[in-house]
Design a protein around this motif. Structure first.
Motif, PDB file in Angstrom:
ATOM      1  N   UNK A 174       0.851  -1.180   0.000  1.00  0.00           N
ATOM      2  CA  UNK A 174       0.000   0.000   0.000  1.00  0.00           C
ATOM      3  C   UNK A 174       0.889   1.232   0.000  1.00  0.00           C
ATOM      4  N   UNK A 175       0.700   2.039  -1.017  1.00  0.00           N
ATOM      5  CA  UNK A 175       1.417   3.310  -1.076  1.00  0.00           C
ATOM      6  C   UNK A 175       0.523   4.352  -0.410  1.00  0.00           C
ATOM      7  N   UNK A 176       1.011   4.947   0.659  1.00  0.00           N
ATOM      8  CA  UNK A 176       0.145   5.840   1.428  1.00  0.00           C
ATOM      9  C   UNK A 176       0.172   7.263   0.910  1.00  0.00           C
ATOM     10  N   UNK A 177       0.838   7.482  -0.200  1.00  0.00           N
ATOM     11  CA  UNK A 177       0.767   8.782  -0.849  1.00  0.00           C
ATOM     12  C   UNK A 177       1.226   9.945   0.002  1.00  0.00           C
ATOM     13  N   UNK A 178       2.312   9.784   0.674  1.00  0.00           N
ATOM     14  CA  UNK A 178       2.901  10.929   1.374  1.00  0.00           C
ATOM     15  C   UNK A 178       2.160  11.317   2.633  1.00  0.00           C
ATOM     16  N   UNK A 179       1.840  10.318   3.408  1.00  0.00           N
ATOM     17  CA  UNK A 179       1.148  10.586   4.657  1.00  0.00           C
ATOM     18  C   UNK A 179       2.042  11.368   5.611  1.00  0.00           C
ATOM     19  N   UNK A 180       1.463  12.404   6.188  1.00  0.00           N
ATOM     20  CA  UNK A 180       2.177  13.163   7.214  1.00  0.00           C
ATOM     21  C   UNK A 180       1.242  13.333   8.400  1.00  0.00           C
ATOM     22  N   UNK A 181       1.773  13.330   9.590  1.00  0.00           N
ATOM     23  CA  UNK A 181       0.905  13.534  10.744  1.00  0.00           C
ATOM     24  C   UNK A 181       0.257  14.913  10.649  1.00  0.00           C
ATOM     25  N   UNK A 182      -0.993  15.013  11.062  1.00  0.00           N
ATOM     26  CA  UNK A 182      -1.678  16.300  10.962  1.00  0.00           C
ATOM     27  C   UNK A 182      -1.332  17.208  12.117  1.00  0.00           C
ATOM     28  N   UNK A 183      -1.244  18.491  11.770  1.00  0.00           N
ATOM     29  CA  UNK A 183      -1.089  19.482  12.832  1.00  0.00           C
ATOM     30  C   UNK A 183      -2.444  19.707  13.493  1.00  0.00           C
ATOM     31  N   UNK A 184      -2.475  20.353  14.683  1.00  0.00           N
ATOM     32  CA  UNK A 184      -3.734  20.586  15.373  1.00  0.00           C
ATOM     33  C   UNK A 184      -4.643  21.502  14.553  1.00  0.00           C
ATOM     34  N   UNK A 185      -5.938  21.185  14.497  1.00  0.00           N
ATOM     35  CA  UNK A 185      -6.928  22.003  13.804  1.00  0.00           C
ATOM     36  C   UNK A 185      -6.795  21.976  12.295  1.00  0.00           C
TER      37      UNK A 185
END
Ligand code: GDP
Ligand code: GDP
Length: 452
Positions: free
Chosen positions: A66-77
């Motif tokens: 599975x290529x997650x397409x550049x997942x990055x943790x989200x910032x708040x809000x």
């Protein structure tokens, strides 16, 4: 096994998610794993995309990448943007994956985004492997250790572009996947019924480099067939198709896992080695050349020899020795392992692969000797000459001999009475010389022949 496999076993392939910030080389790695260029088209940076799931296989085992397409943790809000949607979707596939491969860029070093991704992954229950990509040449491999700082274990150097190290990474991924459903493992042919498969064990003290060697041996070989369950639950064998035909590496469960927990004590490892030797035709004894031939190595070698199993000695970590140390260990080998006689000694660096090109030809020789079958009339000619030159005492006489088995060469002697051990040793020596059997152990069985 009477129980039917659960549906999840038979219908669901294990999944491997590739994560990492944009531009580290995830798509390139995925293409490499899938083994086809057209799988994913190069994309413009910043263009959102769906996660892609692709079927792949390695070592005969199928899985989904599975290529997650550049997942990055989200910032708040930050959950209304397109990026956030992509992230949420990718996060789900990451959560669901059996194994996560986090890709980082060697040339860029650790960035803030990398730290964010790693922080998120450290909380994960399942296995995570770090692939340090863009390590395009070997010289840089030892510079990857800074990535240990990510807190996700030993990093794997790869070059997705050129394919370097991807095999090792995949081996580790395979080792981290959940157990295969039992019925698949059991479907394999009985290894013992397959006379063409030679069983080889890799033994030696903890830290001698067995895993490194094993991974090196199968690393370049894309034709690893399947695992064979061994005698104990955790003794898993690996069958590799080589130019010499299939070779079964015995008890490789621990060796395939790079980032394994090494709980092997000296004693435990000896027991394990002996069990492996019992199931193998040839033993590769790996000795840490920086340590020298220890008492434990001697004991192991004696036991292997005593079990009638031919040995190939690998003096490993040769790269770490200076000229003086190299001479010293060579003397050490002659002195402490003299009882091995003509066993081959190969100086190698399992880490770099240097010297390993000698291993297969050496194995070929040992296997050929091991499999050798001598025509009965030739056996009897040698026997007649040997007895003429030196008759057995007390009127004892071998009337006839035949080679019963080739693996190892086993001769059955039909004699008129019991033969003294010294005389059997003499015959064994004559057979060994006449048939050019080298270091392969020869077994003699004596049968009393009635009526003589
Ligand atoms: P993604 O955004 O993480 O999917 O990254 P891509 O796979 O699109 O790769 C980003 C860039 O890095 C492209 O220009 C690739 O050609 C390059 N790249 C990928 N792998 C390697 C590698 O092993 N070595 C080098 N030198 N460049 C690579
Ligand atoms: P095992 O316990 O016998 O499986 O040993 P490993 O394969 O885990 O190796 C132990 C350590 O020795 C690891 O840190 C390896 O990287 C290192 N090592 C193995 N082979 C070599 C080699 O040929 N040269 C060098 N310099 N290090 C090696």
């Amino acid at each position: 096994m009477a129980e039917a496999p659960t549906p999840s076993h038979s219908s669901r392939l294990p999944t491997v998610a590739i994560v990492g910030r944009p531009n580290v080389g995830k798509s390139t790695l995925m293409n490499r794993i899938l083994g086809r260029r057209e799988a994913i088209v190069a994309e413009q940076p910043g263009v959102t995309r769906d996660r892609k799931e692709m079927p792949a296989s390695w070592q005969g085992r199928e899985f989904t990448v599975v290529d997650t397409g550049g997942w990055l943790p989200q910032g708040p809000g930050d959950n209304s943007s397109m990026d956030a949607k992509v992230s949420a979707q990718s996060e789900k596939s990451m959560e669901d994956a059996d194994v996560v491969v986090m890709v980082v860029d060697f040339q860029a070093g650790i960035t803030g985004d990398d730290e964010g991704v790693a922080g998120r992954l450290r909380g994960r229950a399942g296995p995570v492997l770090v692939a340090v990509n863009k390590v395009d040449d070997e010289a840089h491999e030892n510079l990857i250790w800074e990535f240990i700082r990510l807190g996700l274990g030993d990093p794997f150097p790869v070059s997705a572009l050129h394919g370097r190290g991807v095999g090792d990474l995949l081996d580790a991924v395979m080792a981290s996947l959940p157990e295969e459903p039992a019925e698949r493992l059991e479907a394999g042919a009985d290894p013992d019924s397959d006379a063409a498969t030679v069983s080889v064990s890799i033994v030696g003290r903890p830290n001698a480099g067995k895993s490194t060697l094993f991974n090196r041996l199968i690393g370049d070989d894309r034709s690893v067939v399947h695992d064979q369950p061994g005698t104990t639950r955790d003794a898993i064998d690996t069958v590799v198709n080589t130019e010499l035909g299939p070779i079964r590496f015995v008890d490789t469960a621990g060796m395939r896992r790079r980032a394994r927990i090494d709980q092997a004590t000296e004693y435990y490892s000896l027991l394990r080695a002996l069990a492996a030797v019992d199931r193998s035709d040839i033993a590769l004894l790996v000795i840490d050349a920086t340590v020298g031939v220890t008492h434990q190595d001697q004991r192991l070698a004696e036991r292997i020899d005593g079990a009638g199993c031919p040995i190939v000695v690998l003096l490993n970590k040769w790269d770490l020795l200076d000229t003086e140390a190299r001479e010293a260990i060579s003397l050490d080998i002659d002195h402490r392992l003299h009882f091995l006689g003509e066993a081959a000694v190969i100086r190698v660096s399992a880490l770099s692969g240097k010297g390993l090109n000698r291993l297969l030809p050496e194995l070929r020789g040992v296997i050929a000797e091991y499999r050798r079958r001598i025509p009965t009339q030739v056996v009897n000619r040698v026997l007649r000459d040997a007895q003429a030159a030196h008759p057995a005492p007390d009127g004892a006489r071998v009337l006839y001999a035949t080679q019963g088995a080739a693996d190892p060469p086993t001769f059955t002697l039909f004699a008129n009475r019991i033969l003294p051990r010294t005389y059997l040793r003499y015959l064994e020596r004559r057979f060994r010389e006449a048939f050019d059997l080298g270091s392969v152990p020869v077994k003699l069985r004596v049968r009393r022949r009635s009526g003589e």
